[in-house]
Motif scaffolding. Structure first.
Motif, PDB file in Angstrom:
ATOM      1  N   THR A   5      -7.653   0.414  20.274  1.00 33.17           N
ATOM      2  CA  THR A   5      -6.290   1.207  19.770  1.00 33.17           C
ATOM      3  C   THR A   5      -6.740   1.858  18.548  1.00 33.17           C
ATOM      4  O   THR A   5      -7.675   1.745  17.940  1.00 33.17           O
ATOM      5  CB  THR A   5      -5.507  -0.113  19.423  1.00 33.17           C
ATOM      6  N   ASP A   6      -5.686   2.553  18.108  1.00 31.91           N
ATOM      7  CA  ASP A   6      -6.004   3.372  16.746  1.00 31.91           C
ATOM      8  C   ASP A   6      -5.268   2.657  15.603  1.00 31.91           C
ATOM      9  O   ASP A   6      -5.368   2.919  14.384  1.00 31.91           O
ATOM     10  CB  ASP A   6      -5.362   4.679  16.839  1.00 31.91           C
ATOM     11  N   HIS A   7      -5.097   1.332  15.849  1.00 31.37           N
ATOM     12  CA  HIS A   7      -4.217   0.439  14.814  1.00 31.37           C
ATOM     13  C   HIS A   7      -5.425  -0.845  14.574  1.00 31.37           C
ATOM     14  O   HIS A   7      -6.223  -1.020  15.618  1.00 31.37           O
ATOM     15  CB  HIS A   7      -3.052  -0.472  15.184  1.00 31.37           C
ATOM     16  N   LYS A   8      -5.506  -1.295  13.421  1.00 32.15           N
ATOM     17  CA  LYS A   8      -6.476  -2.293  13.006  1.00 32.15           C
ATOM     18  C   LYS A   8      -5.780  -3.683  13.473  1.00 32.15           C
ATOM     19  O   LYS A   8      -4.304  -3.825  13.138  1.00 32.15           O
ATOM     20  CB  LYS A   8      -6.961  -2.263  11.719  1.00 32.15           C
ATOM     21  N   LEU A   9      -6.403  -4.791  13.590  1.00 29.47           N
ATOM     22  CA  LEU A   9      -5.587  -5.919  13.727  1.00 29.47           C
ATOM     23  C   LEU A   9      -5.214  -6.618  12.615  1.00 29.47           C
ATOM     24  O   LEU A   9      -5.968  -6.708  11.614  1.00 29.47           O
ATOM     25  CB  LEU A   9      -6.886  -6.984  14.555  1.00 29.47           C
ATOM     26  N   VAL A  16       0.952  -1.164   0.185  1.00 30.03           N
ATOM     27  CA  VAL A  16      -0.103   0.168   0.094  1.00 30.03           C
ATOM     28  C   VAL A  16       0.922   1.306   0.045  1.00 30.03           C
ATOM     29  O   VAL A  16       1.973   1.472   0.679  1.00 30.03           O
ATOM     30  CB  VAL A  16      -0.841  -0.047   1.361  1.00 30.03           C
ATOM     31  N   GLY A  17       0.392   2.234  -0.855  1.00 32.39           N
ATOM     32  CA  GLY A  17       1.166   3.234  -0.722  1.00 32.39           C
ATOM     33  C   GLY A  17       2.483   3.524  -1.391  1.00 32.39           C
ATOM     34  O   GLY A  17       3.083   2.691  -2.123  1.00 32.39           O
ATOM     35  N   ASN A  18       3.475   4.416  -0.742  1.00 30.57           N
ATOM     36  CA  ASN A  18       4.986   4.744  -1.284  1.00 30.57           C
ATOM     37  C   ASN A  18       5.738   4.226   0.088  1.00 30.57           C
ATOM     38  O   ASN A  18       5.422   4.234   1.018  1.00 30.57           O
ATOM     39  CB  ASN A  18       5.070   6.129  -1.470  1.00 30.57           C
ATOM     40  N   LYS A  19       6.946   4.314  -0.165  1.00 32.29           N
ATOM     41  CA  LYS A  19       8.127   4.019   0.702  1.00 32.29           C
ATOM     42  C   LYS A  19       8.478   5.260   1.289  1.00 32.29           C
ATOM     43  O   LYS A  19       8.461   6.322   0.576  1.00 32.29           O
ATOM     44  CB  LYS A  19       9.538   3.273   0.151  1.00 32.29           C
ATOM     45  N   ILE A  64       1.402   0.315   8.568  1.00 34.12           N
ATOM     46  CA  ILE A  64       2.826   0.589   9.275  1.00 34.12           C
ATOM     47  C   ILE A  64       2.936  -0.635  10.010  1.00 34.12           C
ATOM     48  O   ILE A  64       4.120  -0.634  10.604  1.00 34.12           O
ATOM     49  CB  ILE A  64       2.863   1.807   9.857  1.00 34.12           C
ATOM     50  N   ASP A  65       2.053  -1.672  10.072  1.00 33.90           N
ATOM     51  CA  ASP A  65       2.267  -3.073  10.878  1.00 33.90           C
ATOM     52  C   ASP A  65       2.645  -3.926   9.942  1.00 33.90           C
ATOM     53  O   ASP A  65       1.927  -4.141   8.854  1.00 33.90           O
ATOM     54  CB  ASP A  65       1.019  -3.182  11.715  1.00 33.90           C
ATOM     55  N   PHE A  66       3.423  -4.903  10.321  1.00 39.87           N
ATOM     56  CA  PHE A  66       3.832  -5.866   9.247  1.00 39.87           C
ATOM     57  C   PHE A  66       4.357  -7.289   9.994  1.00 39.87           C
ATOM     58  O   PHE A  66       4.487  -7.306  11.258  1.00 39.87           O
ATOM     59  CB  PHE A  66       5.199  -5.413   8.449  1.00 39.87           C
ATOM     60  N   ILE A  67       4.129  -8.260   9.223  1.00 45.94           N
ATOM     61  CA  ILE A  67       4.535  -9.536   9.669  1.00 45.94           C
ATOM     62  C   ILE A  67       5.581 -10.085   8.690  1.00 45.94           C
ATOM     63  O   ILE A  67       5.388  -9.994   7.517  1.00 45.94           O
ATOM     64  CB  ILE A  67       3.301 -10.622   9.681  1.00 45.94           C
ATOM     65  N   LEU A  68       6.618 -10.366   9.281  1.00 45.03           N
ATOM     66  CA  LEU A  68       7.829 -10.944   8.448  1.00 45.03           C
ATOM     67  C   LEU A  68       7.966 -12.354   8.784  1.00 45.03           C
ATOM     68  O   LEU A  68       7.849 -12.988   9.819  1.00 45.03           O
ATOM     69  CB  LEU A  68       9.013 -10.300   8.986  1.00 45.03           C
ATOM     70  N   ASN A 115      -9.290  -7.761  -2.088  1.00 46.96           N
ATOM     71  CA  ASN A 115     -10.264  -7.211  -3.127  1.00 46.96           C
ATOM     72  C   ASN A 115     -10.777  -5.790  -2.708  1.00 46.96           C
ATOM     73  O   ASN A 115     -11.338  -4.880  -2.908  1.00 46.96           O
ATOM     74  CB  ASN A 115     -11.668  -7.749  -3.219  1.00 46.96           C
ATOM     75  N   SER A 116     -10.022  -5.287  -1.667  1.00 50.44           N
ATOM     76  CA  SER A 116     -10.321  -3.935  -0.854  1.00 50.44           C
ATOM     77  C   SER A 116      -9.182  -3.517  -0.266  1.00 50.44           C
ATOM     78  O   SER A 116      -8.454  -4.426   0.449  1.00 50.44           O
ATOM     79  CB  SER A 116     -11.486  -4.017   0.063  1.00 50.44           C
ATOM     80  N   VAL A 117      -8.612  -2.047  -0.412  1.00 52.56           N
ATOM     81  CA  VAL A 117      -7.398  -1.621   0.317  1.00 52.56           C
ATOM     82  C   VAL A 117      -7.882  -1.609   1.719  1.00 52.56           C
ATOM     83  O   VAL A 117      -6.682  -1.610   2.648  1.00 52.56           O
ATOM     84  CB  VAL A 117      -7.108  -0.258  -0.016  1.00 52.56           C
ATOM     85  N   ALA A 118      -9.046  -1.626   2.246  1.00 53.25           N
ATOM     86  CA  ALA A 118      -9.399  -1.868   3.611  1.00 53.25           C
ATOM     87  C   ALA A 118      -8.847  -2.836   4.305  1.00 53.25           C
ATOM     88  O   ALA A 118      -8.679  -2.698   5.549  1.00 53.25           O
ATOM     89  CB  ALA A 118     -10.730  -1.731   3.965  1.00 53.25           C
ATOM     90  N   LYS A 119      -8.378  -4.006   3.403  1.00 57.85           N
ATOM     91  CA  LYS A 119      -8.068  -5.239   4.272  1.00 57.85           C
ATOM     92  C   LYS A 119      -6.528  -5.232   4.315  1.00 57.85           C
ATOM     93  O   LYS A 119      -5.775  -6.223   4.617  1.00 57.85           O
ATOM     94  CB  LYS A 119      -8.501  -6.566   3.435  1.00 57.85           C
ATOM     95  N   LYS A 120      -5.812  -4.128   3.771  1.00 53.02           N
ATOM     96  CA  LYS A 120      -4.355  -3.896   4.015  1.00 53.02           C
ATOM     97  C   LYS A 120      -3.895  -2.984   4.669  1.00 53.02           C
ATOM     98  O   LYS A 120      -2.676  -2.971   5.299  1.00 53.02           O
ATOM     99  CB  LYS A 120      -3.954  -3.526   2.315  1.00 53.02           C
ATOM    100  N   VAL A 121      -4.516  -1.610   5.092  1.00 52.13           N
ATOM    101  CA  VAL A 121      -4.163  -0.703   5.901  1.00 52.13           C
ATOM    102  C   VAL A 121      -4.393  -0.933   7.277  1.00 52.13           C
ATOM    103  O   VAL A 121      -5.427  -1.501   7.857  1.00 52.13           O
ATOM    104  CB  VAL A 121      -5.020   0.643   5.357  1.00 52.13           C
ATOM    105  N   THR A 122      -3.608  -0.445   8.125  1.00 53.02           N
ATOM    106  CA  THR A 122      -3.762  -0.704   9.518  1.00 53.02           C
ATOM    107  C   THR A 122      -3.763   0.519  10.474  1.00 53.02           C
ATOM    108  O   THR A 122      -4.113   0.320  11.600  1.00 53.02           O
ATOM    109  CB  THR A 122      -2.377  -1.689  10.108  1.00 53.02           C
ATOM    110  N   TRP A 123      -3.338   1.580   9.999  1.00 46.40           N
ATOM    111  CA  TRP A 123      -3.404   2.630  11.030  1.00 46.40           C
ATOM    112  C   TRP A 123      -3.774   4.127   9.924  1.00 46.40           C
ATOM    113  O   TRP A 123      -3.689   4.320   8.871  1.00 46.40           O
ATOM    114  CB  TRP A 123      -1.954   2.967  11.216  1.00 46.40           C
TER     115      TRP A 123
END
Length: 267
Positions: free
Chosen positions: A242-246, A168-171, A216-220, A197-205
């Motif tokens: 919290t202001d972050h999504k799960l 999502v977005g830029n670096k 800005i939250d990631f799983i490595l 199918n939706s950007v809402a399933k990618k963004v966390t904050w």
């Protein structure tokens, strides 16, 4: 939820809490002494449900509280998994092999306003911890990295295997730090490899000022172990105060049934 990483707890000290069959492990700033200023900040933790707590206890209750930004927990998986360790080393599970393990690392990275010294210290702590993780362990790193990595575009061969085409977005500068670290450690940012199918399933904050949504939250994971990840997706319906999504990962563990590793930020 079997394993949950939590960030920015702002709890003091290194603690263990047993709650209704679950276990909470936390790593925070040193507890202030008498008369010292109680300045809260950072803090990370891992929450284990009943199954995960049993796997942790079976493995000798191993965990490391590195700092208020980095910690890890190691779970015993049973007979072992068939897969690849760091550097593509073949790992095959069998009855006469030592049991395989899952190491989960929970982190809270410095924000973009932090000094270079603080950022470098964070990645040094994380790198030192990862160097101590056994090659035969399945490795998962979860947390708030305060970074934006975007997606890999055509021609970006230096990030091949590190990020996928579905980010999502830029670096930003913090994102480039994370990407460089992942490349050196042979890690993949799993969020970016699954189409949604939706950007809402990618963004966390959501940025408080612009109201724009970012990831800005990631799983490595180790690149050689990516096949054990079935999916990564944001669960927007989860209410975590919290202001972050799960952010959730569906992780395939063998020979046990599939389990879920989740990351949630706690204020």
């Amino acid at each position: 939820v079997s394993v949950a990483g939590i960030s920015e707890t702002r709890w003091f000290g290194d603690n263990r809490y047993d709650v209704s069959g679950s276990v909470i492990l936390s790593s925070g700033r040193k507890l202030p002494g008498v008369g010292e200023h109680h300045d809260r900040g950072e803090g990370v933790g891992v929450v284990l449900d009943g199954w995960a707590a049993s796997a942790w206890k079976d493995g000798g209750e191993e965990w490391k509280a590195v700092s208020s930004r980095v910690m890890s927990v190691r779970l015993k998986l049973g007979r072992g998994i068939d897969g690849l360790g760091r550097g593509g080393k073949r790992v095959r599970g069998s009855k006469d092999r030592e049991a395989s393990h899952l190491t989960v690392v929970s982190v809270y990275a410095p924000t973009h306003k932090s000094s270079d010294e603080v950022k470098n210290q964070f990645y040094e702590e994380l790198g030192d911890l990862l160097e101590g993780v056994a090659d035969t362990d399945m490795l998962v790193v979860v947390g708030d990295f305060n970074a934006r990595v975007g997606s890999r575009v055509e021609g970006e061969h230096h990030w091949e295997g590190v990020i996928g085409p579905h980010g999502v977005g830029n670096k930003n500068d913090n994102g480039k730090l994370l990407l460089s670290f992942c490349a050196a450690q042979e890690l993949a940012i799993m969020n970016t490899f699954f189409e949604k199918n939706s950007v809402a399933k990618k963004v966390t904050w959501q940025h408080a000022g612009s109201k724009g949504w970012h990831c800005i939250d990631f799983i490595l994971m180790r690149r050689a172990q990516y096949k054990f990840c079935n999916d990564v997706e944001v669960m927007r319906s989860a209410d975590c105060w919290t202001d972050h999504k799960l952010l959730c990962m569906k992780l395939r563990l063998r020979p046990r049934k599939d389990r879920i590793v989740k990351k949630v930020k706690k204020k």
